[in-house]
Design a protein around this motif. Structure first.
Motif, PDB file in Angstrom:
ATOM      1  N   ILE A  51       1.016  -1.213   0.111  1.00 35.43           N
ATOM      2  CA  ILE A  51      -0.146  -0.109   0.098  1.00 35.43           C
ATOM      3  C   ILE A  51       0.977   1.180   0.034  1.00 35.43           C
ATOM      4  N   LEU A  52       1.927   1.444   0.813  1.00 28.98           N
ATOM      5  CA  LEU A  52       2.662   2.384   0.711  1.00 28.98           C
ATOM      6  C   LEU A  52       3.544   2.588  -0.624  1.00 28.98           C
ATOM      7  N   LEU A  53       3.725   1.325  -1.312  1.00 28.25           N
ATOM      8  CA  LEU A  53       4.400   1.547  -2.631  1.00 28.25           C
ATOM      9  C   LEU A  53       3.345   2.016  -3.566  1.00 28.25           C
ATOM     10  N   LEU A  54       2.442   1.754  -3.688  1.00 23.61           N
ATOM     11  CA  LEU A  54       1.280   2.193  -4.348  1.00 23.61           C
ATOM     12  C   LEU A  54       0.987   4.037  -4.210  1.00 23.61           C
ATOM     13  N   GLN A  55       1.235   4.118  -2.709  1.00 24.14           N
ATOM     14  CA  GLN A  55       1.166   5.654  -2.798  1.00 24.14           C
ATOM     15  C   GLN A  55       2.465   6.309  -3.213  1.00 24.14           C
ATOM     16  N   GLY A  56       3.423   5.721  -3.797  1.00 25.14           N
ATOM     17  CA  GLY A  56       4.599   6.450  -4.034  1.00 25.14           C
ATOM     18  C   GLY A  56       5.791   6.602  -2.867  1.00 25.14           C
ATOM     19  N   GLN A  57       5.321   5.898  -1.803  1.00 27.05           N
ATOM     20  CA  GLN A  57       6.324   5.902  -0.482  1.00 27.05           C
ATOM     21  C   GLN A  57       7.264   4.597  -0.745  1.00 27.05           C
ATOM     22  N   GLU A  58       8.094   4.571  -1.816  1.00 23.69           N
ATOM     23  CA  GLU A  58       9.026   3.437  -1.963  1.00 23.69           C
ATOM     24  C   GLU A  58       9.782   3.186  -0.766  1.00 23.69           C
ATOM     25  N   THR A  59      10.429   4.127  -0.234  1.00 26.72           N
ATOM     26  CA  THR A  59      11.502   3.925   0.994  1.00 26.72           C
ATOM     27  C   THR A  59      10.855   3.165   2.130  1.00 26.72           C
ATOM     28  N   GLU A  60       9.528   3.820   2.431  1.00 27.23           N
ATOM     29  CA  GLU A  60       8.799   3.464   3.443  1.00 27.23           C
ATOM     30  C   GLU A  60       8.437   1.957   3.265  1.00 27.23           C
ATOM     31  N   ALA A  61       7.930   1.581   2.007  1.00 32.38           N
ATOM     32  CA  ALA A  61       7.585   0.361   1.618  1.00 32.38           C
ATOM     33  C   ALA A  61       8.665  -0.794   1.998  1.00 32.38           C
ATOM     34  N   GLN A  62       9.905  -0.293   1.442  1.00 35.57           N
ATOM     35  CA  GLN A  62      11.004  -1.132   1.561  1.00 35.57           C
ATOM     36  C   GLN A  62      11.499  -1.457   3.047  1.00 35.57           C
ATOM     37  N   MET A  63      11.271  -0.560   3.690  1.00 32.87           N
ATOM     38  CA  MET A  63      11.578  -0.699   5.324  1.00 32.87           C
ATOM     39  C   MET A  63      10.456  -1.567   5.885  1.00 32.87           C
ATOM     40  N   THR A  64       9.178  -1.390   5.642  1.00 35.26           N
ATOM     41  CA  THR A  64       8.182  -2.130   6.054  1.00 35.26           C
ATOM     42  C   THR A  64       8.614  -3.556   5.848  1.00 35.26           C
ATOM     43  N   TRP A  65       8.771  -3.764   4.533  1.00 31.70           N
ATOM     44  CA  TRP A  65       8.879  -5.502   4.166  1.00 31.70           C
ATOM     45  C   TRP A  65      10.260  -5.745   4.906  1.00 31.70           C
ATOM     46  N   MET A  66      11.132  -5.062   5.319  1.00 27.25           N
ATOM     47  CA  MET A  66      12.399  -5.417   5.891  1.00 27.25           C
ATOM     48  C   MET A  66      12.344  -5.815   7.633  1.00 27.25           C
ATOM     49  N   LEU A  67      11.249  -5.251   7.946  1.00 30.00           N
ATOM     50  CA  LEU A  67      11.041  -5.566   9.820  1.00 30.00           C
ATOM     51  C   LEU A  67      10.782  -6.984  10.009  1.00 30.00           C
ATOM     52  N   PRO A  68      10.023  -7.966   9.165  1.00 25.98           N
ATOM     53  CA  PRO A  68       9.824  -9.234   9.593  1.00 25.98           C
ATOM     54  C   PRO A  68      11.097 -10.240   9.438  1.00 25.98           C
ATOM     55  N   MET A  69      11.981  -9.484   8.673  1.00 28.59           N
ATOM     56  CA  MET A  69      13.101 -10.136   8.271  1.00 28.59           C
ATOM     57  C   MET A  69      14.421  -9.951   8.927  1.00 28.59           C
ATOM     58  N   ALA A  70      14.355  -8.947  10.071  1.00 28.51           N
ATOM     59  CA  ALA A  70      15.520  -8.363  10.705  1.00 28.51           C
ATOM     60  C   ALA A  70      16.175  -9.288  11.647  1.00 28.51           C
ATOM     61  N   GLU A  71      15.560 -10.071  12.241  1.00 33.97           N
ATOM     62  CA  GLU A  71      16.187 -11.241  13.030  1.00 33.97           C
ATOM     63  C   GLU A  71      15.782 -12.482  12.988  1.00 33.97           C
ATOM     64  N   VAL A  72      15.733 -13.010  11.684  1.00 34.73           N
ATOM     65  CA  VAL A  72      15.704 -14.284  11.452  1.00 34.73           C
ATOM     66  C   VAL A  72      16.692 -15.024  10.779  1.00 34.73           C
ATOM     67  N   ASP A  73      16.888 -16.212  10.658  1.00 35.64           N
ATOM     68  CA  ASP A  73      18.049 -16.823  10.044  1.00 35.64           C
ATOM     69  C   ASP A  73      17.799 -16.802   8.464  1.00 35.64           C
ATOM     70  N   GLU A  74      19.021 -17.277   7.743  1.00 37.01           N
ATOM     71  CA  GLU A  74      18.971 -17.082   6.252  1.00 37.01           C
ATOM     72  C   GLU A  74      17.808 -17.674   5.870  1.00 37.01           C
ATOM     73  N   GLU A  75      17.646 -19.219   6.017  1.00 29.87           N
ATOM     74  CA  GLU A  75      16.418 -20.195   5.493  1.00 29.87           C
ATOM     75  C   GLU A  75      15.157 -19.464   5.618  1.00 29.87           C
ATOM     76  N   GLU A  76      14.861 -18.951   6.887  1.00 25.08           N
ATOM     77  CA  GLU A  76      13.683 -17.927   7.106  1.00 25.08           C
ATOM     78  C   GLU A  76      13.757 -16.702   6.131  1.00 25.08           C
ATOM     79  N   ILE A  77      14.790 -16.103   5.895  1.00 23.39           N
ATOM     80  CA  ILE A  77      14.512 -14.944   5.025  1.00 23.39           C
ATOM     81  C   ILE A  77      14.118 -15.352   3.592  1.00 23.39           C
ATOM     82  N   GLY A  78      14.716 -16.540   3.126  1.00 28.60           N
ATOM     83  CA  GLY A  78      14.205 -17.032   1.879  1.00 28.60           C
ATOM     84  C   GLY A  78      12.619 -17.136   1.701  1.00 28.60           C
ATOM     85  N   LYS A  79      12.288 -17.961   2.876  1.00 24.62           N
ATOM     86  CA  LYS A  79      10.938 -18.380   2.686  1.00 24.62           C
ATOM     87  C   LYS A  79       9.868 -17.051   2.945  1.00 24.62           C
ATOM     88  N   LEU A  80      10.338 -16.026   3.666  1.00 22.35           N
ATOM     89  CA  LEU A  80       9.481 -14.765   3.949  1.00 22.35           C
ATOM     90  C   LEU A  80       9.766 -14.245   2.466  1.00 22.35           C
TER      91      LEU A  80
END
Length: 742
Positions: A51-80
């Motif tokens: 939704i942020l991406l569709l509003q033109g807030q690309e940086t905010e969108a990327q930061m939002t997507w990164m939140l769940p991946m911040a503290e998981v292992d590499e295998e989990e990152i691939g799944k996410l």
């Protein structure tokens, strides 16, 4: 207020509705609340980022997507990551269905950032770029699509999207180097799926690039790709022969033409293959013996075709029946024999075209029946049909008629066949000169329908049989009156009512063997107000020619080089001391040189007296460079036409041999209408005599030059306004005869 788990279904439905409606603020609010309530549910982050991406807030969108991946292992990152890609892919597909292509393009760009090697996504990015007018050929390189196609083996899964992409790219950027690289990289995908699809896409692309866009070299490369999959594909071989010849690689073009003949089995196909061979041999120049043998074979095949009637001929075979006739008048001057065969084949051509036309023909006939009324109360509608109204001989000469037309009495239309999508100022000039310019393609049906719908009274064919599409249009009879003028001799197609000539360009016995009514204008069948002349770039000292030497010149295509005429020219050079012969024109350089050197040697002429010139880049420069010559020697049995007018306009004496056919009398009528007879020869011997006399007699040359300069003020050849009035009077008389039913 926090969203409770019990409300999960309701809020998701509401969020999806807000998203589809474009109410991004409300949708984002619901997902933000969901994340607060259930911070470990990762899809909430994917949708909020979307939704942020569709509003033109690309940086905010990327930061939002990164939140769940911040503290998981590499295998989990691939799944996410795969989860996120699925969400983005689904949304991109949905936006494409809604034809919201700009949004789909933005989403796919972020899919690419996450997974840059997803070829399907890259294909769709480029497809969307074309839809939103944001495509450039460089995109194919920047996205590394060609590189990935070359390394991928997922032929079947990529095939449909790739095929559709190629069709779009060849329309948008046909000449970009990356487009060819894309075609080449896609070849294995066609090989494993459908060779016929390759032909359906690559062949039209090559034809457009070679013919319409005037890039025969690139067209040959594309056709060679087809032959990697099907080495004996006859259609590709035919086109390849033409484009190699147009690229001046005559030896390859000739070789391929011979292969076409060897694998052709039906009579019409053999005729066309011989045409391709003659086209190559004659364009190259210097292959006279082979030309004569091929021409003899062509005439034999035509006779067989006539004797075997009626036989089934396909539409494409029919279209190829008339253009081969173009070669024959270059070889010999026998119009009675030529027109007899030409007229019979043209009749077969017309009958076949009209059979394929079916209801189209009935439509045209019905409309034309309703046009038997006078024109005194309205303008006469005159249409001009041609592929050559551009920087071409026809384009240079027809412009004065178009310019001087009386717009109070005539409504003029131009039908551009295969309108050239290239920078051509003369073509654009024609577009600006008429009220109704029609930029058309290569479909005879579409062109004929346009002419019919415009309710043209008189249609003027400027191409004759030099272009198959034009011949097909004429055979469909989309106008009640049709006439051939300027572009070539009469076609012999029975639907043509008149051939426009003058008192000189055809002998008075010509009506005996022409199916068209010969309409003779009172003075000349062509007139011009002059030519643009540039700055000369040729100097005698640079050519090692003494300043007091007599310079003869011949500037013609390889098509017109005849050994008999060349022998006359060598006899002239041999008799005139301190004379040189400049030879200019397109062709295969070595073949042309060998052709002239052999005859010069036989006639005792030192080959150092022959100078071969390159083509000039501009027509205006070519005309200026004519002034280096003291005398121009014409060709026979096919005279110059535009080159003759240019020579006379520059005030240079000309020697021409008058024959019986139209092509052998152009220079004759032009010289008569310029007010000079010096240089007009009625026999071979007279040609040589005039050449010698003009070379030796400087005073005679000066008298002719003076008469030509004076003729600019008095002669019919240089009075295009008067000529236009005579043409218009002819049109009015033709129409009056028609409406009176005579």
């Amino acid at each position: 207020m926090l969203i409770m788990v019990t409300d999960l279904i309701n809020w998701k439905t509401q969020a999806e509705q807000y998203l589809s409606e474009g109410n991004y603020t409300s949708a984002a609010y619901l997902y933000e609340q969901a994340i607060i309530a259930e911070p470990y549910v990762t899809p909430y982050y994917w949708y909020l980022g979307l939704i942020l991406l569709l509003q033109g807030q690309e940086t905010e969108a990327q930061m939002t997507w990164m939140l769940p991946m911040a503290e998981v292992d590499e295998e989990e990152i691939g799944k996410l990551t795969n989860e996120l890609l699925q969400v983005l892919e689904a949304e991109a597909i949905q936006r494409e269905k809604l034809e919201e292509f700009s949004l789909a393009w933005v989403i796919r760009q972020h899919i690419r950032e996450i997974n840059p090697t997803d070829i399907n996504n890259l294909i769709k990015i480029i497809t969307l770029s074309i839809k939103i007018n944001n495509f450039q050929g460089d995109n194919l390189i920047e996205l590394c699509l060609i590189e990935y196609l070359n390394t991928s083996r997922n032929y079947n899964s990529l095939y449909d999207d790739l095929k559709n992409l190629i069709q779009e790219v060849v329309k948008e950027a046909p000449l970009h180097f990356a487009t060819f690289n894309l075609l080449e990289a896609s070849l294995p995908y066609f090989s494993s799926s459908s060779v016929s699809d390759c032909l359906d896409i690559f062949l039209p692309a090559a034809m457009r690039i070679g013919h319409t866009l005037k890039c025969p070299e690139l067209a040959t490369k594309i056709l060679e790709l087809i032959l990697r999959l099907d080495s004996d594909n006859i259609e590709s071989l035919r086109a390849l022969a033409i484009f190699y010849q147009d690229s001046q690689k005559y030896d390859i073009g000739i070789k391929i033409s011979k292969k076409c003949y060897s694998i052709s089995h039906e009579l019409p196909d053999k005729i066309f293959a011989i045409h391709l061979l003659l086209r190559g041999l004659m364009s190259a120049g210097g292959y006279w013996e082979e030309v004569c043998n091929a021409c003899q074979e062509l005439e034999l095949l035509f006779k067989q075709l006539i004797c075997l009637q009626p036989i089934e001929i396909s539409e494409i075979q029919t279209l190829r029946l008339l253009t081969p006739f173009f070669a024959i008048p270059h070889i010999k001057d026998n119009p009675v024999q030529f027109k007899s065969t030409n007229n019979q084949v043209a009749k077969i051509f017309q009958a076949s075209i009209q059979k394929f036309a079916g209801e189209y023909l009935n439509c045209y006939s019905q409309l034309n029946k309703n046009k038997s009324f006078g024109y005194s109360h309205r303008k006469l509608k005159v249409g001009y049909l041609s592929y050559a109204l551009r920087q071409h001989s026809v384009g240079w000469l027809a412009r004065w008629l178009i310019q001087h037309h009386d717009k109070e009495q005539f409504e003029t239309y131009i039908y551009f066949v295969d309108y050239k999508q290239i920078n051509d100022w003369l073509q654009e000039w024609y577009v600006s000169q008429v009220t109704h310019p029609h930029k058309l393609g290569m479909s005879a049906w579409d062109i004929a329908e346009k002419i019919c719908n415009d309710e043209i009274d008189i249609l003027i064919d400027l191409d004759s049989l030099t272009l198959d599409v034009t011949s097909e249009v004429i055979a469909l009879k989309p106008a009640p009156l049709q006439a051939t003028w300027l572009g070539w001799d009469a076609s012999g197609i029975p639907t043509v009512d008149y051939f426009i000539a003058d008192p000189y360009v055809l002998p008075y016995t010509a009506q005996d063997y022409y199916t068209e009514k010969i309409w003779r204008l009172p003075n000349t069948y062509i007139a011009v107000d002059g030519f643009e002349v540039g700055i000369p770039t040729l100097r005698r000292d640079e050519l090692n020619i003494p300043s007091d030497a007599v310079v003869y010149l011949s500037a013609q295509r390889g098509y017109k080089r005849n050994p008999e005429t060349t022998r006359w020219q060598m006899k002239i050079i041999n008799e005139v001391a301190n004379s040189y012969f400049l030879i200019k024109g397109s062709g295969e350089e070595e073949a042309i040189k060998n052709f002239f050197y052999k005859i010069a040697d036989e006639e005792g002429v030192d080959c150092s007296r022959l100078k071969f010139l390159q083509q000039d880049p501009l027509e205006s420069t070519h005309r200026a460079n004519l002034s280096i010559a003291d005398v121009v020697l014409d060709t026979y049995p096919y005279n110059g036409a535009t080159t003759t007018l240019e020579t006379l306009w520059m005030g240079i004496p000309l020697v021409t041999r008058v024959g019986e056919q139209f092509a052998a009398r152009n220079s004759y009528t032009m010289m008569i209408n310029a007010g000079i007879t010096e240089g007009i020869a009625w026999t071979d011997e007279e040609y040589i005599e005039w050449g010698i006399r003009l070379g030796k007699d400087a005073n005679l040359r000066q008298q002719v030059a003076w008469k030509l300069r004076q003729s600019r003020h008095t002669a019919p050849l240089w009075n295009a306004k008067q000529f236009t009035r005579e043409m218009e009077k002819a049109y009015q008389q033709m129409w009056q005869i028609y409406v009176e039913g005579r």
